[in-house]
Design an enzyme around this catalytic site. Structure first.
Site, PDB file in Angstrom:
ATOM      1  N   ASP A  51     152.425  66.799   5.343  1.00 39.96           N
ATOM      2  CA  ASP A  51     151.386  65.960   5.694  1.00 39.96           C
ATOM      3  C   ASP A  51     150.940  66.294   7.283  1.00 39.96           C
ATOM      4  O   ASP A  51     150.370  65.528   7.937  1.00 39.96           O
ATOM      5  CB  ASP A  51     151.728  64.250   5.747  1.00 39.96           C
ATOM      6  N   HIS A 256     146.502  95.313  14.709  1.00 43.43           N
ATOM      7  CA  HIS A 256     146.582  93.790  14.826  1.00 43.43           C
ATOM      8  C   HIS A 256     148.156  93.211  15.027  1.00 43.43           C
ATOM      9  O   HIS A 256     148.355  92.183  14.450  1.00 43.43           O
ATOM     10  CB  HIS A 256     145.807  93.138  13.451  1.00 43.43           C
ATOM     11  N   ASP A 273     145.097  91.987  23.356  1.00 40.41           N
ATOM     12  CA  ASP A 273     143.978  91.858  22.742  1.00 40.41           C
ATOM     13  C   ASP A 273     143.778  90.294  22.478  1.00 40.41           C
ATOM     14  O   ASP A 273     144.657  89.741  21.392  1.00 40.41           O
ATOM     15  CB  ASP A 273     143.490  92.876  21.429  1.00 40.41           C
ATOM     16  N   ASP A 284     136.767  88.058  23.542  1.00 40.10           N
ATOM     17  CA  ASP A 284     137.540  89.047  22.563  1.00 40.10           C
ATOM     18  C   ASP A 284     137.675  90.131  23.716  1.00 40.10           C
ATOM     19  O   ASP A 284     136.764  90.994  23.844  1.00 40.10           O
ATOM     20  CB  ASP A 284     136.640  89.306  21.408  1.00 40.10           C
ATOM     21  N   HIS A 363     139.192 102.585  13.741  1.00 38.95           N
ATOM     22  CA  HIS A 363     138.233 101.465  13.827  1.00 38.95           C
ATOM     23  C   HIS A 363     136.801 101.776  14.243  1.00 38.95           C
ATOM     24  O   HIS A 363     136.716 102.725  14.992  1.00 38.95           O
ATOM     25  CB  HIS A 363     138.842 100.120  14.248  1.00 38.95           C
ATOM     26  N   HIS A 367     131.734  94.897  17.248  1.00 32.77           N
ATOM     27  CA  HIS A 367     131.198  94.153  16.330  1.00 32.77           C
ATOM     28  C   HIS A 367     130.687  93.009  16.880  1.00 32.77           C
ATOM     29  O   HIS A 367     130.523  92.670  18.223  1.00 32.77           O
ATOM     30  CB  HIS A 367     132.263  93.409  15.592  1.00 32.77           C
ATOM     31  N   HIS A 374     134.482  88.089  14.662  1.00 35.60           N
ATOM     32  CA  HIS A 374     133.550  88.863  14.182  1.00 35.60           C
ATOM     33  C   HIS A 374     132.317  88.235  13.443  1.00 35.60           C
ATOM     34  O   HIS A 374     132.530  87.705  12.271  1.00 35.60           O
ATOM     35  CB  HIS A 374     134.512  89.613  12.988  1.00 35.60           C
ATOM     36  N   GLU A 403     134.649  98.566  22.064  1.00 32.05           N
ATOM     37  CA  GLU A 403     136.167  98.623  21.954  1.00 32.05           C
ATOM     38  C   GLU A 403     136.676  99.683  21.301  1.00 32.05           C
ATOM     39  O   GLU A 403     137.345  99.922  20.554  1.00 32.05           O
ATOM     40  CB  GLU A 403     136.676  97.448  21.241  1.00 32.05           C
ATOM     41  N   TYR A 407     145.063 105.942  19.242  1.00 28.83           N
ATOM     42  CA  TYR A 407     146.445 105.395  19.009  1.00 28.83           C
ATOM     43  C   TYR A 407     147.238 106.870  18.303  1.00 28.83           C
ATOM     44  O   TYR A 407     146.740 107.598  17.293  1.00 28.83           O
ATOM     45  CB  TYR A 407     146.158 104.429  17.991  1.00 28.83           C
ATOM     46  N   ARG A 424     143.525 100.715  23.977  1.00 32.25           N
ATOM     47  CA  ARG A 424     142.386 100.162  23.461  1.00 32.25           C
ATOM     48  C   ARG A 424     141.645  99.332  24.709  1.00 32.25           C
ATOM     49  O   ARG A 424     142.578  98.614  25.423  1.00 32.25           O
ATOM     50  CB  ARG A 424     142.081  99.132  22.412  1.00 32.25           C
ATOM     51  N   GLU A 426     138.356  96.854  25.795  1.00 30.50           N
ATOM     52  CA  GLU A 426     137.315  95.977  24.728  1.00 30.50           C
ATOM     53  C   GLU A 426     136.810  94.946  25.852  1.00 30.50           C
ATOM     54  O   GLU A 426     137.380  94.060  26.442  1.00 30.50           O
ATOM     55  CB  GLU A 426     138.157  95.372  23.781  1.00 30.50           C
TER      56      GLU A 426
HETATM   57  N1  GLY Z   1     140.687  91.150  18.090  1.00 26.61           N
HETATM   58  C1  GLY Z   1     139.885  91.595  17.057  1.00 26.61           C
HETATM   59  C2  GLY Z   1     139.050  92.818  17.351  1.00 26.61           C
HETATM   60  O1  GLY Z   1     139.089  93.071  18.403  1.00 26.61           O
HETATM   61  O2  GLY Z   1     138.071  92.998  16.657  1.00 26.61           O
HETATM   62 MN    MN Z   2     136.959  92.952  18.897  1.00 25.38          MN
HETATM   63 MN    MN Z   3     139.743  92.184  20.291  1.00 23.57          MN
END
Ligand code: GLY
Ligand code: MN
Ligand code: MN
Length: 456
Positions: A51, A256, A273, A284, A363, A367, A374, A403, A407, A424, A426
């Site tokens: 619950d 991720h 991240d 982000d 990637h 975005h 996103h 970003e 890698y 990365r 960002e």
């Molecule tokens: N944290 C997800 C991205 O950077 O898109």
């Molecule tokens: Mn992002």
């Molecule tokens: Mn991110």
């Protein structure tokens, strides 16, 4: 009209300045399509176990149009002879509020949030078929329903309305999707939204600073996650915008990787991240830094490439460029950098032609960012997001991430000194008339600034 004092609860009151005009804008669009009734629910509550529920997060489209954050709420808009905007929400109930928290109730909600009418949610099933009488069109978020109950309930109400009309009144025979027009509206952030996003960005940046300051070899990933969460909540953010990624060493090559039990070793890089959600808006940020406070030679070499790629992409983030220009610029810099350090062979032209960077950069460079991390919005020119359409030109008020990353997984074809390095960087950018504002730069990004902060 009587004046109602808003309930004395600690709901972080969002900026409501835009909600009324957004409803007016949507009503005007509905009228341009011939008019009708729009029905938009907030998100359903979701069970976690037995619950116990996940903490409630409103639906983004619903929140965009209402500013209302309680569960069990529906918005109805009628674009007819006279426009109407009606909220259905839970009524005041002293006993339930004692257990579950204070509610606005329809009367106070109508006044505070600017609806012509607000009704008890218990009247929804009886009222919707009546409201549909005389309305030939039904508008809803067909391709982005807030929950699985939306379409079946609409069908039931339309059927009931059609039966009760006995052929004498129009009922909704045409169903139209609101998703695309809402995407277009949400893509350009107004001044209030930009203020909230800047505030969210500042909180997230502080979280990253604290994580960098407290990092050291021997700590677990989850300990840095705790520093982030502490900072987000300490400054009033209601939630994380997405699950925090804290990746020690080679875990950074898993894009991720959820913060877990791994320990940061001396000589590892740590990739974080993470971003908070403040008043419904996401931030982000990614930073990558050495656990021991000092970049090694190979780490430094790759870091400088990623940073240069980010700078190149940021230079293309302005109304003079289309959406993909930043990605193209970043890919070019990353590819040249991979050639320079010996991770790729050949000429830049050959490497770009064959997309040779992809094993190291899989990637995209950004975005849209907004209420959803996103965020919605086509990356191609409207009306339809298909591959034949040109990339969308950037416009002042759009918000996006920048970003790039690199890698390097252990592989016998790559120099061993780079194995397990994942980087990365960002930042969040608001497109302005002239270029863009990077709103997450309260956390350092240059190598010497990161090292100075960590020496602290
Ligand atoms: N944290 C997800 C991205 O950077 O898109
Ligand atoms: Mn992002
Ligand atoms: Mn991110």
């Amino acid at each position: 009209m009587t004046s109602h004092t808003p309930p004395p609860f600690a709901l972080h009151a969002p900026d409501l300045s835009g909600n009324t005009s957004r409803r007016e804008q949507l009503l005007a669009w509905m009228r341009s399509q011939g008019g009708g009734i729009a029905v938009i629910p907030t998100a359903p509550e979701r069970a976690r176990n037995r619950d116990n529920h996940y903490s409630f997060r409103h639906d983004s489209d619903f929140f965009y149009l209402t500013g209302f954050t309680e569960p069990h709420a529906w918005l109805v808009l009628i674009a007819g002879d006279q426009d109407q905007s009606i909220l259905f929400c839970e009524s005041k109930n002293a006993e339930l509020e004692l257990w579950n928290g204070v509610r606005w109730g329809p009367e106070a909600a109508a006044e505070h949030f600017g609806f012509e009418r607000a009704l008890d949610i218990g009247c929804l099933d009886e009222t919707l078929p009546e409201l549909m009488l005389g309305q030939p069109r039904l508008f809803t978020t067909l391709s982005r329903p807030a929950g699985p109950e939306l379409l079946p309930r609409l069908q039931t109400w339309v059927t009931q309305a059609t039966q009760s009309s006995r052929g004498t009144r129009a009922t909704p025979h045409h169903w139209l999707d609101l998703s695309e027009v809402l995407c277009e509206m949400r893509l350009i952030k107004d001044a209030g939204e930009q203020r909230t996003m800047r505030a969210a960005a500042k909180i997230s940046a502080q979280g990253h600073v604290r994580a960098m300051q407290t990092a050291q070899p021997g700590k677990h990933e989850f300990e840095l996650e705790a520093e982030l969460l502490y900072t987000f909540r300490k400054h009033g953010a209601q939630a994380v915008a997405y699950n925090s990624i804290v990746a020690a060493g080679a875990n950074a090559c898993i894009l991720h990787h959820a913060a877990g039990n791994s320990i940061m070793r001396d000589g590892d890089l740590v990739l974080i991240d993470a971003g908070c959600e403040l008043d419904g808006y996401a931030s982000d940020i990614t930073r990558t830094f050495p656990a021991n406070g000092k970049f090694s030679g190979p780490q430094r070499a790759l870091y400088e490439i990623v940073l240069a790629a980010q700078e190149a992409a940021a230079a293309c983030t302005s109304p003079a460029y289309h959406w993909n220009a930043g990605h193209d610029a970043a890919v070019s810099v990353l590819t040249q950098g991979l050639l320079d350090v010996g991770l790729l062979k050949g000429t830049l032209e050959q490497a770009l032609d064959t997309a040779a960077y992809k094993p190291f950069y899989m990637h995209r460079t950004g975005h849209w960012l907004g209420m959803d991390v996103h965020d919605v919005g086509s990356y191609r020119m409207p009306p339809a997001a298909n591959e034949d359409r040109p990339w969308r030109m950037l416009e002042s008020g759009m918000v996006l991430t920048i970003e790039p990353g690199l890698y390097v997984r252990p592989d016998e074809n790559t120099p061993e000194e780079f194995w397990g390095i994942g980087i990365r960087i960002e930042d969040d950018a608001i497109v302005t008339d002239q270029g863009c504002a990077l709103i997450t730069r309260d956390v350092p990004v240059a190598i010497d600034e990161i090292e100075a902060l960590m020496r602290g």
